[in-house]
Design an enzyme around this catalytic site. Structure first.
Site, PDB file in Angstrom:
ATOM      1  N   ALA A 257      11.869  35.554 -44.494  1.00 56.04           N
ATOM      2  CA  ALA A 257      11.747  36.858 -43.829  1.00 56.04           C
ATOM      3  C   ALA A 257      13.239  36.957 -43.130  1.00 56.04           C
ATOM      4  O   ALA A 257      13.919  35.969 -42.987  1.00 56.04           O
ATOM      5  CB  ALA A 257      10.728  36.978 -42.672  1.00 56.04           C
ATOM      6  N   LYS A 258      13.635  38.451 -42.788  1.00 58.12           N
ATOM      7  CA  LYS A 258      14.947  38.337 -41.886  1.00 58.12           C
ATOM      8  C   LYS A 258      14.688  39.618 -41.073  1.00 58.12           C
ATOM      9  O   LYS A 258      14.146  40.405 -41.589  1.00 58.12           O
ATOM     10  CB  LYS A 258      15.862  38.064 -42.636  1.00 58.12           C
ATOM     11  CG  LYS A 258      17.278  37.561 -41.703  1.00 58.12           C
ATOM     12  CD  LYS A 258      17.292  36.019 -41.672  1.00 58.12           C
ATOM     13  CE  LYS A 258      18.604  35.510 -41.304  1.00 58.12           C
ATOM     14  NZ  LYS A 258      18.556  33.986 -41.198  1.00 58.12           N
ATOM     15  N   GLY A 259      15.450  39.631 -39.944  1.00 55.56           N
ATOM     16  CA  GLY A 259      15.336  40.724 -39.271  1.00 55.56           C
ATOM     17  C   GLY A 259      16.543  40.926 -38.187  1.00 55.56           C
ATOM     18  O   GLY A 259      17.154  39.935 -38.094  1.00 55.56           O
TER      19      GLY A 259
ATOM     20  N   ASP B 287      19.031  33.816 -34.424  1.00 53.06           N
ATOM     21  CA  ASP B 287      20.023  33.787 -35.539  1.00 53.06           C
ATOM     22  C   ASP B 287      21.263  34.283 -34.744  1.00 53.06           C
ATOM     23  O   ASP B 287      21.512  33.919 -33.450  1.00 53.06           O
ATOM     24  CB  ASP B 287      19.745  34.926 -36.486  1.00 53.06           C
ATOM     25  CG  ASP B 287      20.349  34.519 -37.851  1.00 53.06           C
ATOM     26  OD1 ASP B 287      21.631  34.964 -37.964  1.00 53.06           O
ATOM     27  OD2 ASP B 287      19.797  34.226 -38.998  1.00 53.06           O
TER      28      ASP B 287
END
Length: 441
Positions: free
Chosen positions: A122-124, A163
């Site tokens: 996942a990434k956001g 991040d």
């Protein structure tokens, strides 16, 4: 897309001809297609992995300190959860896009599979310049974002982590906001938190530590004794600084480091232990370069682009993506490239480096210490039992060496690049899980 179509990977000339920046999603899909053509994997599985399971887009209103209201856009891309809950970073940056989040979520799927962790990718992020936010504004933005995505995250669903533009404090705010809405403290909803609220010791240093471990193992494999090995590190943030310091401690000579403003090069080696990282003191590298002067005993200031082309044994691009491209790949003079950043090498450049015999250790192995210690943190939160820093580092060492060895065996057995080996290992594991679980209904 058929297997025959996938086997028609772009040539060096075709890929090098494009001057447009390559997106993370384009790179991720090209890398997937390249390796899928070499493996006996069901086309249906590959087709599923070309696309994310879901992409959530939300609007995040923020009351600024002056009383005005500004609305930001946030994303959470969830790629594949066949092996476990989604896992991936959350970034605050003005260049965050939907496609970037999707591409990075795909890389997270491969990274978790390479490390054999029970997670999917996942990434956001939020489209915002974090430097424009006061601490109070950043907290309010984070808490509102947590509310907007609350239904799609959770310790058994999707677990964010820090991040670009976010940090342990950001994760603490997100965890608190989520917990308040759930009515109980749930530390496992995020990783990368401060240890005082359920974070793991060693998490912040883990990506840089894994880069150093992988560099050490690779140098030993190719008969480059660390005591005789020169290293250049682009980017002296958390990843680059921790990798450089460990490699220097283990005997390597770090001859160049950089920050956003430029680099400093000393052929006799730089005492990286004396330079604060960008996170510890922004522009510390620039100040160091100014203090040592230029031209004394071979010391000189360089651009970030010049650093990439230094004649060193090992190059560690640990800043941002797409820094090694078709435009400069022919000028890379290092024998080994260890990717500290996510996606620092474009697909076209990777092809050129492979043709030139330069070994590239991919990001999905090299910087996987972050997600690995995040897994350790998740286990600690579930069991409500903290590990010591010594245990974290010992476990990380073991996991990284095991993963590196699996890729080394693949490189030897199939005579492929390290990146292709990493994708082969990841796809085999993900494809097997899909085949075992089947397609519902």
């Amino acid at each position: 897309m058929s297997s025959q179509e996938r086997s028609s990977t772009p040539t060096r000339e075709a890929t090098a001809a494009s001057t447009d920046p390559e997106t993370a999603l384009e790179t991720a899909r090209r890398q997937l297609d390249r390796v899928a053509a070499q493996l006996d994997v069901d086309d249906a599985v590959i087709e599923r992995l070309e696309h994310p399971a879901a992409v959530h887009e939300v609007t995040v209103p923020l009351e600024r300190d002056d009383g005005s209201v500004e609305v930001f856009t946030g994303y959470r891309a969830q790629h594949d959860s066949v092996r476990g809950p989604y896992k991936g970073g959350l970034r605050y940056h003005p260049d965050v896009t939907r496609d970037e989040c999707v591409g990075l979520s795909m890389w997270m799927s491969w990274k978790c599979a390479v490390m054999d962790l029970p997670f999917g990718g996942a990434k956001g992020g939020i489209v915002v310049e974090p430097k424009s936010l006061s601490d109070d504004e950043k907290e309010r933005l984070t808490r509102r974002f947590a509310q907007e995505i609350r239904d799609v995250i959770g310790p058994n669903t999707d677990i964010p982590a820090p991040d670009m533009g976010t940090d342990p404090q950001t994760m603490a705010w997100l965890m608190d906001a989520y917990s308040m809405q759930e009515g109980e403290t749930i530390p496992g909803v995020v990783t990368g938190k401060p240890p005082v609220v359920g974070g793991s010791y060693g998490r912040e240093e883990a990506p840089g530590r894994s880069v150093a471990i992988v560099t050490r193992e690779t140098c030993e494999y190719y008969d480059y004794p660390l005591a005789e090995t020169t290293v250049a590190v682009q980017g002296f943030g958390s990843v680059g600084a921790n990798a450089a310091r460990l490699l220097a401690e283990w005997g390597a000579t770090v001859v160049a480091v950089s920050d956003v403003n430029g680099a400093v090069y000393d052929p006799d080696g730089i005492d990286v232990a004396d330079i604060p990282s960008h996170d510890e003191e922004p522009e510390a590298v620039t100040e160091f370069a100014t203090s040592v002067g230029d031209g004394t005993d071979g010391v000189r200031r360089l651009s970030n682009d010049d650093l990439l082309e230094l004649d060193v044994d090992v190059l560690v691009p640990a800043a941002v993506g797409n820094v090694i491209t078709a435009d400069n790949a022919d000028a890379i003079a290092a024998d080994i490239v260890v990717e500290g950043a996510n996606g620092p090498t474009t697909f076209a450049a990777d092809t050129i480096l492979a043709e030139r015999g330069i070994r590239v250790i991919p990001d999905i192995l090299a910087n996987a210490g972050g997600v690995t210690v995040s897994y350790f943190e998740w286990l600690q939160d579930i069991n409500r039992r903290a590990w010591s820093l010594e245990r974290v580092n010992e476990e990380l060492e073991s996991e990284m060496v095991t993963a590196w060895t699996a890729l080394k065996d693949e490189v030897e057995e199939r005579n492929v690049t390290w990146r292709d080996a990493a994708y082969a290992v990841a796809l085999d594991r993900i494809a097997e899980a899909h085949e075992m679980r089947g397609l519902w209904p």
